[in-house]
Write an enzyme that holds these catalytic residues in place. Structure first.
Site, PDB file in Angstrom:
ATOM      1  N   SER A 119      81.876  59.804  66.915  1.00 27.43           N
ATOM      2  CA  SER A 119      82.077  60.525  65.660  1.00 27.43           C
ATOM      3  C   SER A 119      82.033  62.052  65.782  1.00 27.43           C
ATOM      4  O   SER A 119      82.869  62.646  66.434  1.00 27.43           O
ATOM      5  CB  SER A 119      81.051  60.010  64.656  1.00 27.43           C
ATOM      6  OG  SER A 119      81.260  60.576  63.423  1.00 27.43           O
ATOM      7  N   ASP A 262      86.244  65.046  61.433  1.00 23.08           N
ATOM      8  CA  ASP A 262      85.395  64.964  62.626  1.00 23.08           C
ATOM      9  C   ASP A 262      86.175  64.225  63.717  1.00 23.08           C
ATOM     10  O   ASP A 262      87.376  63.966  63.568  1.00 23.08           O
ATOM     11  CB  ASP A 262      84.068  64.267  62.287  1.00 23.08           C
ATOM     12  CG  ASP A 262      84.253  62.822  61.877  1.00 23.08           C
ATOM     13  OD1 ASP A 262      85.377  62.464  61.484  1.00 23.08           O
ATOM     14  OD2 ASP A 262      83.283  62.040  61.948  1.00 23.08           O
ATOM     15  N   ASP A 264      86.406  61.179  64.782  1.00 20.82           N
ATOM     16  CA  ASP A 264      87.020  59.861  64.569  1.00 20.82           C
ATOM     17  C   ASP A 264      87.649  59.718  63.183  1.00 20.82           C
ATOM     18  O   ASP A 264      88.065  58.609  62.796  1.00 20.82           O
ATOM     19  CB  ASP A 264      85.999  58.740  64.797  1.00 20.82           C
ATOM     20  CG  ASP A 264      84.847  58.801  63.813  1.00 20.82           C
ATOM     21  OD1 ASP A 264      84.484  59.913  63.402  1.00 20.82           O
ATOM     22  OD2 ASP A 264      84.305  57.746  63.451  1.00 20.82           O
ATOM     23  N   ASP A 266      86.503  59.694  60.129  1.00 24.01           N
ATOM     24  CA  ASP A 266      85.904  59.053  58.953  1.00 24.01           C
ATOM     25  C   ASP A 266      85.230  60.082  58.048  1.00 24.01           C
ATOM     26  O   ASP A 266      84.719  59.743  56.990  1.00 24.01           O
ATOM     27  CB  ASP A 266      84.935  57.911  59.337  1.00 24.01           C
ATOM     28  CG  ASP A 266      83.725  58.388  60.118  1.00 24.01           C
ATOM     29  OD1 ASP A 266      83.710  59.556  60.542  1.00 24.01           O
ATOM     30  OD2 ASP A 266      82.798  57.578  60.304  1.00 24.01           O
TER      31      ASP A 266
END
Ligand code: GLP
Ligand code: MG
Length: 478
Positions: A119, A262, A264, A266
């Protein structure tokens, strides 16, 4: 005679019970804790852990969809995880490098989804996050089950005739894109700077903004696991350049806003027309108001670290449910309360009407939808939300010391703040003119402190007292 036989049998039963009881005592294994706030996350993640997680997952299910973000160790971890899954006989559906929300969405067609990502953490980290078919991340109980299988070495290996195979699936991004577009109503054309942090959102986020008719300038939108453009956490420090770009463009009054992700995808951070990074609590408040007004929904989910301004802004008619920090808890509460929106002041937003995975890309598009609905600039919408003084600090703390530090914080915090803390997550002391939350991060080696005060002096004083308390707790540990 009968009595004698009976008592002998009883004695034998006692011995058997004693032996088996002792056996369970001696075979009891300590459960190794691997999962934190958001799946497994470690610096230089050992591929053997990924192998074991794959093996453990394969004991329960037959097909598993797997994806990864752009990290340099992504292929390594994916290969190890895949080896574990195949060993247990599971079929692996590999959808390549896609953002976490795409993986979460794709899981609806399979039994489990596994995302290889760390992340927002720096490039030397990697991690593993598991998803259910309904798009919710694995609950702590489901994670415990995996930890237990690993700790007890409870694996059954498939033989050559039933070992798993890898299938590549190329349509995941297209299906996700179509699903998202179906749930949006944007007719105006906006100017948007999309910053993907060289992460997984690069493969889809700028394209979706173009799909809804925006004029898009993309930044850091090529995959690079070293995060060459900026570090993957979308915070003020890392977004300096992005804010400058938005400000520069708007010197010609072109009303650009910025959307930053960010590693990833999400998470989503918005930058308003003045080039200011939108305060998370204010964004949370306007997202909530938008959903409440548009859908009539009466409940909003957030976490214990969200501002008290949210309740004030939404008024008495809306119930605000506060959970533990982390999208896992928010997503579960969304299901439980049948809510349509949940968000955290870390830039993690879940739109339950579309799917239950936190989605930074959808959230960015929803910012545009919201601006169109209220017919207002983002900077004006943000300025309408009441604000208090919020301060954050993080103090380094090794993983193994976190629980004893928190024990100290709870015990001595009660004396210092003269209040019994709420312990939904860490310790939150609610005071007359503000509050302080001290909690161990579940993703990084830090104790996080967050305070909110009616004015600057109150907030600063609370923060100082919090820092002192944590430092004392750490010293006590030495
Ligand atoms: N997806 C999660 C978020 O939901 C969470 O807010 C954040 C911080 O968690 P922590 O404060 O425990 O490090 O980590 C991840 O990004
Ligand atoms: Mg993330």
């Amino acid at each position: 005679m009968i009595y004698e036989i009976k008592s002998r049998l009883l004695n034998i039963a006692k011995v058997i019970f004693f032996l088996s009881y002792n056996k369970t005592l001696t075979t009891q294994v300590d459960i190794m804790r691997l999962f934190g706030t958001s799946g497994i996350r470690m610096k230089n993640l050992d591929p053997q852990i990924a192998y074991k997680v794959g093996f453990a997952v394969s004991q329960k299910v037959e097909d598993v969809v797997v994806a990864r973000d752009s990290r340099t160790t992504g292929d390594l971890i994916k290969s190890a995880l895949t080896a574990g899954l195949l060993s247990g006989g599971a079929t692996v559906i590999d959808i390549g490098i896609v953002p976490t929300p795409t993986l979460g969405f794709s899981t609806r067609n399979f039994e489990v989804g596994v995302m290889i990502t760390a992340s927002h953490n720096p490039p030397e980290y990697n991690g593993i996050k598991l998803f259910n078919r309904d798009g919710t991340p694995y609950s702590p109980e489901e994670e415990r089950e995996i930890e237990e299988t690993i700790s007890k070495n409870n694996f059954k290996r498939a033989d050559w005739s039933s070992v798993g195979e890898v299938l590549r699936y190329e349509n995941a991004l297209r299906e996700y894109r179509e699903h998202i577009l179906k749930h949006l109503s944007i007719s105006r054309s906006f100017n948007v700077v999309v910053d993907c942090a060289n992460g997984a959102s690069s493969v889809i986020s700028p394209h979706l903004f173009t799909d809804v008719g925006s004029h898009v300038i993309s930044l850091n939108a090529h995959l690079d696991g070293r995060f060459v453009g900026r570090m993957p956490e979308p915070n003020k420090e890392n977004l300096q350049e992005t804010m400058k770009v938005v400000r520069g463009l708007n010197e010609r009054e072109s009303n650009y806003i910025g959307i930053a992700h960010d590693g990833d995808g999400d998470r989503m951070v918005a930058i308003d027309e003045r080039g200011r990074m939108a305060d998370f609590d204010k964004l949370l408040a306007i997202f909530s108001k938008y959903i409440v007004e548009k859908t009539g929904s009466k409940v909003v989910i957030t976490t214990v670290d969200a501002s008290m301004s949210l309740d004030e802004y939404l008024g008495d008619k809306v119930k605000v449910v506060r959970t533990k920090v982390g999208d896992v808890a928010v997503s579960q509460a969304l299901s439980k309360y049948n809510a349509l929106f949940g968000g955290e002041p870390s830039g993690t937003w879940i739109h339950g009407d579309v799917h239950l995975t936190p989605d930074g890309i959808l959230s960015g598009l929803r910012v545009l939808e919201m601006m169109e609905y209220f017919d207002e600039k983002l900077c004006i919408l943000l300025d309408e939300v009441p604000s208090y003084v919020n301060l954050r600090e993080k103090i380094p703390c090794e993983e193994c010391k976190k629980s004893s530090v928190m024990k100290y914080v709870i015990e001595y915090g009660e004396r210092i703040f003269q209040r019994t803390p709420e312990t939904v997550d860490g310790a939150r002391f609610n005071l007359e003119n503000g509050w302080i939350l001290i909690r161990p991060s579940g993703t990084e080696p830090y104790i996080r402190i967050r305070v909110e005060g009616k004015d600057n002096t109150i907030a600063k004083d609370l923060l100082e007292r919090g820092i002192k308390l944590v430092r004392k707790a750490l010293k006590n540990e030495l």
